[in-house]
Design an enzyme around this catalytic site. Structure first.
Site, PDB file in Angstrom:
ATOM      1  CB  CYS A 182       6.362   6.557   3.272  1.00 46.42           C
ATOM      2  SG  CYS A 182       6.119   4.942   3.527  1.00 46.42           S
TER       3      CYS A 182
ATOM      4  CD  GLU B  68      12.608   1.694   5.409  1.00 46.42           C
ATOM      5  OE1 GLU B  68      11.846   2.243   4.733  1.00 46.42           O
ATOM      6  OE2 GLU B  68      12.958   0.594   5.472  1.00 46.42           O
TER       7      GLU B  68
ATOM      8  NE  ARG C 155      -1.829   1.201   1.294  1.00 44.86           N
ATOM      9  CZ  ARG C 155      -0.951   0.861   2.001  1.00 44.86           C
ATOM     10  NH1 ARG C 155      -1.151   0.232   3.200  1.00 44.86           N
ATOM     11  NH2 ARG C 155       0.373   1.300   1.953  1.00 44.86           N
TER      12      ARG C 155
ATOM     13  CD  GLU D 254       6.553  12.249   2.532  1.00 49.77           C
ATOM     14  OE1 GLU D 254       7.196  12.730   3.260  1.00 49.77           O
ATOM     15  OE2 GLU D 254       6.442  10.815   2.645  1.00 49.77           O
TER      16      GLU D 254
ATOM     17  CE  LYS E 103       9.586   9.772  19.601  1.00 52.19           C
ATOM     18  NZ  LYS E 103       8.426  10.038  19.441  1.00 52.19           N
TER      19      LYS E 103
HETATM   20  P1  NAP Z   1       8.126  12.704  11.782  1.00 45.94           P
HETATM   21  O1  NAP Z   1       7.736  14.130  12.085  1.00 45.94           O
HETATM   22  O2  NAP Z   1       9.645  12.796  11.170  1.00 45.94           O
HETATM   23  O3  NAP Z   1       8.422  11.956  12.985  1.00 45.94           O
HETATM   24  C1  NAP Z   1       8.545  10.538  13.025  1.00 45.94           C
HETATM   25  C2  NAP Z   1       9.001  10.263  14.667  1.00 45.94           C
HETATM   26  O4  NAP Z   1      10.130  10.974  14.833  1.00 45.94           O
HETATM   27  C3  NAP Z   1       7.931  10.452  15.593  1.00 45.94           C
HETATM   28  O5  NAP Z   1       7.991   9.351  16.521  1.00 45.94           O
HETATM   29  C4  NAP Z   1       8.296  11.799  15.950  1.00 45.94           C
HETATM   30  O6  NAP Z   1       7.822  11.898  17.408  1.00 45.94           O
HETATM   31  C5  NAP Z   1       9.743  11.699  15.850  1.00 45.94           C
HETATM   32  N1  NAP Z   1      10.565  12.973  16.105  1.00 45.94           N
HETATM   33  C6  NAP Z   1      10.159  14.099  15.548  1.00 45.94           C
HETATM   34  N2  NAP Z   1      11.137  15.195  15.677  1.00 45.94           N
HETATM   35  C7  NAP Z   1      12.196  14.258  16.259  1.00 45.94           C
HETATM   36  C8  NAP Z   1      13.541  14.751  16.797  1.00 45.94           C
HETATM   37  N3  NAP Z   1      13.816  15.903  16.706  1.00 45.94           N
HETATM   38  N4  NAP Z   1      14.280  13.932  17.328  1.00 45.94           N
HETATM   39  C9  NAP Z   1      13.899  12.506  17.269  1.00 45.94           C
HETATM   40  N5  NAP Z   1      12.532  12.078  17.106  1.00 45.94           N
HETATM   41  C10 NAP Z   1      11.813  12.946  16.435  1.00 45.94           C
HETATM   42  O7  NAP Z   1       7.257  12.088  10.804  1.00 45.94           O
HETATM   43  P2  NAP Z   1       6.024  11.875  10.832  1.00 45.94           P
HETATM   44  O8  NAP Z   1       5.011  13.318  10.618  1.00 45.94           O
HETATM   45  O9  NAP Z   1       5.362  11.259  12.096  1.00 45.94           O
HETATM   46  O10 NAP Z   1       5.261  10.868   9.779  1.00 45.94           O
HETATM   47  C11 NAP Z   1       5.331  11.072   8.488  1.00 45.94           C
HETATM   48  C12 NAP Z   1       6.626  10.780   7.882  1.00 45.94           C
HETATM   49  O11 NAP Z   1       7.045   9.455   7.905  1.00 45.94           O
HETATM   50  C13 NAP Z   1       6.539  10.976   6.367  1.00 45.94           C
HETATM   51  O12 NAP Z   1       7.878  11.831   5.714  1.00 45.94           O
HETATM   52  C14 NAP Z   1       6.597   9.633   5.671  1.00 45.94           C
HETATM   53  O13 NAP Z   1       6.981   9.559   4.542  1.00 45.94           O
HETATM   54  C15 NAP Z   1       7.538   8.961   6.588  1.00 45.94           C
HETATM   55  N6  NAP Z   1       7.189   7.563   6.678  1.00 45.94           N
HETATM   56  C16 NAP Z   1       8.067   6.695   5.936  1.00 45.94           C
HETATM   57  C17 NAP Z   1       7.690   5.385   5.861  1.00 45.94           C
HETATM   58  C18 NAP Z   1       8.946   4.484   5.428  1.00 45.94           C
HETATM   59  O14 NAP Z   1       8.866   3.330   5.444  1.00 45.94           O
HETATM   60  N7  NAP Z   1       9.696   4.937   4.600  1.00 45.94           N
HETATM   61  C19 NAP Z   1       6.738   4.741   6.632  1.00 45.94           C
HETATM   62  C20 NAP Z   1       5.845   5.572   7.323  1.00 45.94           C
HETATM   63  C21 NAP Z   1       6.070   6.976   7.122  1.00 45.94           C
HETATM   64  P3  NAP Z   1       6.678  13.293  17.729  1.00 45.94           P
HETATM   65  O15 NAP Z   1       5.997  13.330  16.419  1.00 45.94           O
HETATM   66  O16 NAP Z   1       6.022  12.799  18.878  1.00 45.94           O
HETATM   67  O17 NAP Z   1       7.465  14.456  17.799  1.00 45.94           O
END
Ligand code: NAP
Length: 487
Positions: free
Chosen positions: A294, A260, A288, A391, A184
């Site tokens: 993250c 992650e 970058r 963040e 997803k």
């Molecule tokens: P996010 O809002 O947590 O969303 C991540 C994923 O979860 C998306 O596919 C999102 O789908 C889904 N999601 C959101 N709410 C959900 C829920 N209630 N139930 C199930 N799935 C849900 O994060 P983001 O804004 O996309 O990405 C940024 C974050 O990712 C940052 O905090 C970053 O640090 C972290 N990140 C971590 C790593 C690592 O390896 N540690 C790598 C890259 C990014 P929708 O957005 O379509 O709702």
């Protein structure tokens, strides 16, 4: 809607769900708009998956599991190796697709296209090296046979910031281990995920092994899958906030989780560092992906003796970076992914300035269409400012002064996160001493980038559970079976 997607990328990209080897509009028939962050226009619409579609995908993955897990490792490996070849051949098209839906600069997207393909190559190599062990029980009565088996149907949830790499970093080890998956992707970036799935199909991955369900209702869609006892693994990359919600859901079915999550990376420059190299590393660690990583350096801790020199050199380099649409030649920093992300960045900067930080450059959004924010340097930020705890996820560099090694270790560790830390010093003994004291899953020593398909990537504290990449990444999709044998 903007110009034809295939004309812009040079590649056909599916826009439907992939369930059981079929591209389908899904049961609900709804469509989800994908926005180009550089223009704010709708690029294209993709099928909007429902909870029932997700369960259909779980059923397809469950049906495909026995055959895929029994497929000889060499054959699984060859599917991944072919996918690596196809992704590498199409790297430019994939890069352009990522720019269009995510906004990042083409240079960053090209790097990601190649990096993401490498996970398929690495796990093609790992698939044939799944080892077990045999030992004699201490009593001598029997043998202890230990075997790795695929954990089973795996739900993979990915963020928008690295739409290809976060998908391949999960699909590669899952398929190598013999698992089947439902991916997803984030609502902002479904196209790259669909393009990767189409490549896997072309590489010979059988129907049902990889399913993809983009959706505008991730909460209900994911919780429907998490409640299904056929799902045995959740691999999530995203924010700590959503990670906590999913861990609670996983508790209901005691589903194996890899998490992650978010980061808040300190970037420490000691007085004995090579300043030119530190500036170079800082530009990579901070800029970058426009700061939307993250692993992005989130807080710069500069020894008082070099703080002014480092800040001046870093700002001079930042001033030369071109902000513009990611597809334009020469763009260094594209727009942020959406309007909410930009508002959050702007608010953090405004509050940091109100708390006493000096805005040396940037500090605002340019007056143009698209979700842009100017590269920003904040000097002399007080060490208790809110921006250092959050963040940032944007091109903003807050600088803080320190004077002693113990002090900076304390400041660096004063966070709920623990993904990555960076440090620059000419004294290797100090580097290793500080690296050991930093509460982080990864440390970059005199390097502004740590990501590598061959290395275990992941965080401690509230940055996550488990590791992706390297041999560790394969183990996350494997279950350990112990067989007591008396022969
Ligand atoms: P996010 O809002 O947590 O969303 C991540 C994923 O979860 C998306 O596919 C999102 O789908 C889904 N999601 C959101 N709410 C959900 C829920 N209630 N139930 C199930 N799935 C849900 O994060 P983001 O804004 O996309 O990405 C940024 C974050 O990712 C940052 O905090 C970053 O640090 C972290 N990140 C971590 C790593 C690592 O390896 N540690 C790598 C890259 C990014 P929708 O957005 O379509 O709702």
């Amino acid at each position: 809607m903007t110009a034809n997607l295939s004309t812009l990328t040079g590649m056909e990209t599916p826009t439907d769900l992939l369930i059981g080897g079929e591209w389908t509009g899904g049961r609900g028939g709804g469509r989800l708009p994908v926005i180009d962050p550089a223009t704010e226009d709708v690029l294209v619409e993709v099928a909007d998956g429902t909870a029932q579609d997700a369960l259909d995908a779980v059923a397809a993955a469950h049906q495909a599991l026995p055959q895929w897990s029994a497929t000889p490792p060499r054959q699984r490996a060859e599917c991944l190796r072919r996918a690596f070849g196809l992704m590498t051949d199409r790297a430019e098209s994939l890069a352009r697709l990522m720019v269009l839906e995510n906004g990042k600069a083409l240079r960053d997207a090209r790097a990601e296209a190649l990096y993401s393909a490498e996970f398929f190559r690495w796990y093609a190599e790992e698939a044939v090296r799944i080892e077990g062990s045999v030992q004699i029980a201490p009593s001598g009565a029997n043998r202890i046979l230990v075997q790795l088996q695929p954990v089973g149907v795996s739900v993979l949830i990915t963020p928008w910031n690295f739409p290809a790499a976060m998908a391949t970093r999960k699909i590669g080890p899952a398929l190598a281990a013999g698992c089947t998956v439902v991916l997803k992707p984030a609502g902002e970036t479904p196209l790259t995920a669909l393009a990767v799935a189409s490549i896997l199909q072309e590489a010979g991955v059988p129907a049902g092994v990889v399913n993809v369900v983009p959706t505008s209702s991730s909460g209900p869609v994911v919780s429907a899958m998490m409640a299904d006892s056929r799902v045995r693994k959740l691999s999530f990359t995203g924010s700590t906030e959503v990670g906590r919600v999913l861990l609670r859901q996983a508790a209901q079915t005691v589903t194996n989780c890899s998490m992650e999550l978010g980061g808040n990376a300190p970037f420490i420059v000691f007085e004995d560092a090579d300043i030119e190299a530190a500036v170079e590393g800082a530009l990579i660690a901070k800029m970058r992906n426009g700061g939307e990583a993250c692993t992005a350096a989130n807080r710069f801790y500069l020894h008082d003796a070099i703080a002014d020199e480092f800040t001046a050199a870093f700002s001079a380099r930042l001033a030369k970076m071109a902000v513009g649409p990611g597809l334009d030649d020469g763009t260094d920093i594209g727009p942020l992914v959406n309007s909410d992300t930009r508002s959050k960045v702007a608010e953090l900067v405004d509050k940091a300035a109100a708390a006493g930080g000096k805005v040396l450059m940037g500090g605002s959004a340019p007056d143009r269409r698209g979700y842009y924010y100017l590269p920003t340097v904040l000097a002399d930020v007080p060490s208790d400012a809110g921006i250092l705890a959050a963040e940032i996820f944007g091109p903003v560099a807050p600088m803080v002064r320190f004077t002693a090694e113990d002090e900076v270790i304390g400041l660096a560790n004063d966070t709920e996160y623990g993904l990555v830390s960076y440090l620059y010093s000419g004294d290797l003994r100090r580097c290793l001493r500080v690296a050991e004291a930093l509460e982080a899953g990864m440390v970059g020593i005199n390097r502004g980038i740590v990501s590598d398909p061959a290395a275990p990537f992941g965080g401690v504290k509230q940055s996550g559970i488990g590791r992706e990449g390297g041999h560790h990444g394969l183990l996350e999709f494997s279950e350990t079976k112990y067989i007591a044998v008396d022969w």
